[in-house]
Design a protein around this motif. Structure first.
Motif, short mmCIF file in Angstrom:
data_model
loop_
_atom_site.label_atom_id
_atom_site.label_comp_id
_atom_site.label_asym_id
_atom_site.label_seq_id
_atom_site.Cartn_x
_atom_site.Cartn_y
_atom_site.Cartn_z
N MET A 1 -0.92 -47.84 -19.13
CA MET A 1 -1.04 -49.43 -18.35
C MET A 1 -1.89 -50.03 -18.80
N SER A 2 -1.99 -51.52 -18.77
CA SER A 2 -3.52 -51.81 -18.84
C SER A 2 -4.41 -52.27 -17.86
N GLU A 3 -5.74 -52.79 -18.09
CA GLU A 3 -6.23 -52.22 -16.95
C GLU A 3 -5.99 -53.66 -15.97
N LEU A 4 -6.77 -53.23 -14.44
CA LEU A 4 -6.65 -53.56 -13.21
C LEU A 4 -7.21 -55.18 -13.08
N VAL A 5 -6.70 -56.35 -13.30
CA VAL A 5 -7.32 -57.76 -12.99
C VAL A 5 -7.36 -57.50 -11.25
N ARG A 6 -8.86 -58.13 -10.96
CA ARG A 6 -8.80 -58.36 -9.51
C ARG A 6 -8.50 -60.12 -8.98
N PHE A 7 -8.14 -60.60 -8.16
CA PHE A 7 -8.59 -61.89 -7.94
C PHE A 7 -8.13 -62.08 -6.26
N GLY A 8 -8.46 -63.90 -5.91
CA GLY A 8 -7.75 -63.48 -4.12
C GLY A 8 -6.41 -64.53 -4.62
N ILE A 9 -5.78 -64.76 -3.28
CA ILE A 9 -4.63 -65.04 -3.20
C ILE A 9 -4.91 -65.97 -1.77
N ALA A 10 -3.93 -66.88 -1.50
CA ALA A 10 -3.87 -67.18 -0.40
C ALA A 10 -2.07 -67.43 0.40
N VAL A 11 -1.90 -66.56 1.44
CA VAL A 11 -0.90 -66.86 1.77
C VAL A 11 -1.26 -67.56 3.48
N GLU A 12 0.18 -67.97 4.36
CA GLU A 12 0.49 -68.29 5.52
C GLU A 12 0.17 -66.98 5.72
N GLY A 13 -0.88 -67.06 7.63
CA GLY A 13 -0.75 -65.93 8.23
C GLY A 13 0.61 -65.50 8.88
N GLY A 14 1.05 -65.81 8.85
CA GLY A 14 3.01 -65.60 9.62
C GLY A 14 3.21 -64.58 8.79
N LEU A 15 3.84 -65.66 7.04
CA LEU A 15 4.10 -64.88 6.26
C LEU A 15 3.81 -63.60 6.00
N LEU A 16 2.24 -63.76 5.98
CA LEU A 16 1.48 -62.04 5.37
C LEU A 16 1.46 -60.83 5.96
N ALA A 17 2.40 -61.49 7.87
CA ALA A 17 2.67 -60.46 8.87
C ALA A 17 3.28 -60.15 8.38
N ALA A 18 4.22 -60.96 8.30
CA ALA A 18 5.68 -60.67 8.10
C ALA A 18 5.74 -59.43 6.42
N PHE A 19 4.94 -59.77 5.57
CA PHE A 19 4.95 -59.43 4.74
C PHE A 19 5.28 -57.73 4.24
N ASP A 20 3.66 -57.96 5.25
CA ASP A 20 2.58 -56.91 6.03
C ASP A 20 3.99 -55.64 6.55
N ARG A 21 4.64 -56.40 7.38
CA ARG A 21 5.98 -55.06 7.93
C ARG A 21 7.15 -55.05 7.28
N GLN A 22 7.07 -55.50 6.21
CA GLN A 22 8.66 -55.91 5.02
C GLN A 22 7.49 -54.22 3.97
N ILE A 23 6.51 -54.51 3.92
CA ILE A 23 6.14 -53.45 2.92
C ILE A 23 5.49 -52.04 3.17
#
Lengths: 139, 139, 139, 139
Positions: B1-23
């Motif tokens: 595996m190659s090295e991990l690169v960290r970066f920020g992303i922006a996601v709508e709150g509602g969408l993120l909440a739904a994604f968090d439940r899914q994962i």
């Protein structure tokens, strides 16, 4: 197979032309055979959605055997579900990469849960689940 | 595996909440691992669309062995493509129904063509193709 | 298949009676078919002894996935021979025990060497190799 | 694994030298590991002879898919024993020849009977059965 029943359907000309091109490309002998396949696929999807029906699943996983203890972890995890996993076929793709194809049998939502857990294991590069019928519903 | 690169992303709150439940439901340890899986899946789909790339495929077929000469026909057809088919795993689901899971390796569009031809054989009740990477593109 | 040639053989009465009982127990339709199987098996054994001939092999392994890093070790080892191993089928026998059946293709003595190495891995409880023909010599 | 017990054995010098050469060739780390494998194999053979014990079997078959209706016949026959056959792995060896490796589970003599019946089918070029333990007896 049960007896064939003949009936007429109406489809827009442009849609039918596109469908005819598609099924010709796929090598179907005629529209009936192609439409029967669409109907059976719709039934299988319905069963998968319901969740409580006994189905068959195949999980396709790609990973690198060089990820430390990943083979061990995947094997341990699979043994937790040994009653649902019929067998797992492993192909050594190259010196690094593994393909593992599991065949499962059980309730649709329990197969889905096993697939989610295996695909979510860190180090698994790609994973896909296919749910299909045990054949009983598709006479 | 190659090295991990960290970066920020922006996601709508509602969408993120739904994604968090899914994962969470899928058992992911964190968002990064889940998003890496989405990215790898998007890359695999892109390779499949391009068609000329070497990929791995699994074809899942359900049929009844009682359909006259169907086993013969499927076996003959598969031998036409014996260079692309690594192996085929057969599970006798019950006294009537067969599950056959083929593992293939070759150009994406040639695997797709083999899948179309096998799934289109009269008597095959259900069939699905999964295309995935040989692992090389997914470091 | 090439044309059948008929010829007579002489066998002691007692030996023939015992052979007839055996082949009846095995479900053979007649002596010719049973003797053809003996001849083909003798030819396969000869090819295996010669060593340099291309053959097919199946290696059957039983082990416990609970032996630390054994799955990892077996998977790593197999990748060293990924060009000879067509696929490996894994059955989770129970919560502890694994059955792994490898299909190999290559020179007889190289398949034999891979089998020796895998069966000799500490933690493998039992292992057996079967060498057979690719079918070309057995018309 | 249960605890290791150490004990002494006496072996003729010439025999021991030959054994040492053999186990070195097979890659064993030491005599104990090699002798443990011999003991486990003797136990497995004993179980197979007794017949009524639950065991695991692999049947290796080579045949030509061009023999008329042979694939159909083998598939029908296998469905008669679908409760004993876990899965069957098929490799298309070339345009003509098939390798089929079945994994079975059941009483040793019933696995033996299935093997006899499949290997005796006219058109099957070569067949071999391996019986092994489900792992429970080999701690």
């Amino acid at each position: 197979m049960s007896e064939l029943v003949r009936f007429g359907i109406a489809v827009e000309g442009g849609l039918l032309a596109a469908f005819d091109r598609q099924i010709q490309g796929k090598g179907y002998a005629n529209r009936s055979e192609a439409i029967r396949d669409l109907i059976r696929d719709a039934l299988v999807q319905e069963l998968a959605r319901k969740g409580r029906h006994e189905m068959v699943g195949t999980i396709t996983l790609v990973y690198s055997h060089e990820t430390r203890e990943l083979s061990d972890r995947l094997n341990h995890l699979q043994h937790d579900y040994h009653n649902s996993i019929v067998c797992a076929n492993h192909v050594h793709l190259d010196a690094h990469n593994c393909l593992e194809v599991l065949i499962l049998r059980g309730k649709a939502d329990s197969i889905q849960a096993i697939a989610d857990r295996l695909i979510g294991v860190k180090g698994v590069k790609h994973g896909k689940l296919v749910l299909t019928s045990t054949g009983k519903e598709l006479t």
